[in-house]
Design a protein around this motif. Structure first.
Motif, PDB file in Angstrom:
ATOM      1  N   SER A  16       0.526  -2.541  -4.463  1.00 48.16           N
ATOM      2  CA  SER A  16      -0.770  -3.095  -4.054  1.00 48.16           C
ATOM      3  C   SER A  16      -1.376  -2.386  -2.844  1.00 48.16           C
ATOM      4  O   SER A  16      -2.600  -2.312  -2.713  1.00 48.16           O
ATOM      5  N   ALA A  17      -0.543  -1.866  -1.944  1.00 52.03           N
ATOM      6  CA  ALA A  17      -1.057  -1.225  -0.728  1.00 52.03           C
ATOM      7  C   ALA A  17      -0.970   0.295  -0.792  1.00 52.03           C
ATOM      8  O   ALA A  17      -1.172   0.966   0.213  1.00 52.03           O
ATOM      9  N   LEU A  18      -0.683   0.830  -1.978  1.00 49.12           N
ATOM     10  CA  LEU A  18      -0.412   2.255  -2.102  1.00 49.12           C
ATOM     11  C   LEU A  18      -1.574   3.011  -2.732  1.00 49.12           C
ATOM     12  O   LEU A  18      -2.282   2.481  -3.597  1.00 49.12           O
ATOM     13  N   ASP A  19      -1.716   4.275  -2.333  1.00 50.54           N
ATOM     14  CA  ASP A  19      -2.717   5.123  -2.969  1.00 50.54           C
ATOM     15  C   ASP A  19      -2.178   5.601  -4.318  1.00 50.54           C
ATOM     16  O   ASP A  19      -1.033   5.300  -4.710  1.00 50.54           O
ATOM     17  N   LEU A  20      -3.002   6.357  -5.041  1.00 54.39           N
ATOM     18  CA  LEU A  20      -2.682   6.707  -6.417  1.00 54.39           C
ATOM     19  C   LEU A  20      -1.369   7.481  -6.530  1.00 54.39           C
ATOM     20  O   LEU A  20      -0.531   7.194  -7.395  1.00 54.39           O
TER      21      LEU A  20
END
Length: 261
Positions: free
Chosen positions: A168-172
């Protein structure tokens, strides 16, 4: 029940005065399976994972490798089940490496120092966290702390992984890194993972099984490619959607419109 894999039988869970889930069943999924737990907001995905982890009162049976987890003492359940909540690890002056050591001391006290070191090194390598190992948590971004928390769970080598929106808090890039690593870990160690996710395309790409929640129970379960149909997406999410293959052959969910309530 079968001696291998994971299953749920007539599980019910919720909060005082507010039942959330009733009669949730999941057919036995074999070792090495990553299960996507999907559905719209507030259908009970987090409640289900907390119940399986033993953090919410539950009725019914949770079977893991032939054992009903409810029959285990808390410490033994902690050894077998690893749970990552939505909440990020609290900011503190501890460095990431210290939190991983603490997780092992709490759950794997029988391991030698060399075994703990080897376990940490393996997880750091698989998740690509070398640059974070000696960083203080209060210096890390939300996404970096999420990665540290995931490593805390994985390093304990549980037989069941319960990950509540781990991307949820991560980039691609990090979303792909995490799910690639979790899928590989589950397959290599012959464990089972339940991952609550909102991104259906990640579920299609990385998970071999899907559990669709809605209306207080299970709407569907099975092979994601067979379960996630336009009709199911309309019923579960209230959207008009297509399921098509991209140029590389992967299935994609394309949502075209929100339907009137």
């Amino acid at each position: 029940m079968g001696e291998h894999g994971f299953s749920l039988a007539q599980l019910a869970a919720g909060y005082p005065g507010r039942p959330v889930l009733q009669d949730v069943c999941l057919q036995r999924v074999p070792p090495g399976t990553l299960v996507a737990v999907v559905g719209p907001n507030a259908v009970g995905k987090s409640t289900l994972l907390k119940a399986v982890a033993g953090l919410r009162p539950v009725r019914g049976q949770v079977w893991l490798e032939g054992i009903d987890l409810a029959t285990l003492p808390p410490r033994e359940r902690l050894r077998r089940v690893g749970y990552l909540p939505q909440a990020l690890p609290q900011s503190s002056s501890l460095v990431a490496y210290e939190t991983w050591q603490s997780a092992l001391r709490a759950s794997r006290s029988e391991w030698t120092a060399a075994q703990r070191e080897a376990a940490i090194e393996s997880v750091v390598d698989s998740l690509g966290l070398q640059a974070l190992a000696l960083r203080r948590l209060d210096e890390l971004s939300g996404g970096q702390r999420q990665m540290v928390g995931l490593a805390q769970v994985i390093v304990r080598a549980p037989r069941l992984l319960l990950l509540d929106e781990p991307t949820s808090a991560l980039d691609l890039r990090w979303q792909l890194q995490v799910l690639q690593a979790v899928r590989a870990l589950v397959q290599q160690q012959g464990t089972v993972g339940l991952v609550a996710v909102h991104d259906l395309n990640l579920a299609l790409r990385f998970c071999q099984h899907v559990l669709v929640l809605g209306g207080g129970g299970v709407l569907a379960e099975g092979d994601p490619a067979q379960v996630l149909t336009p009709a199911l997406l309309q019923r579960a999410y209230g959207v008009q959607a297509r399921v098509e293959r991209c140029s590389q052959g992967s299935l994609l969910v394309l949502a075209d419109a929100a339907l009137p309530l």
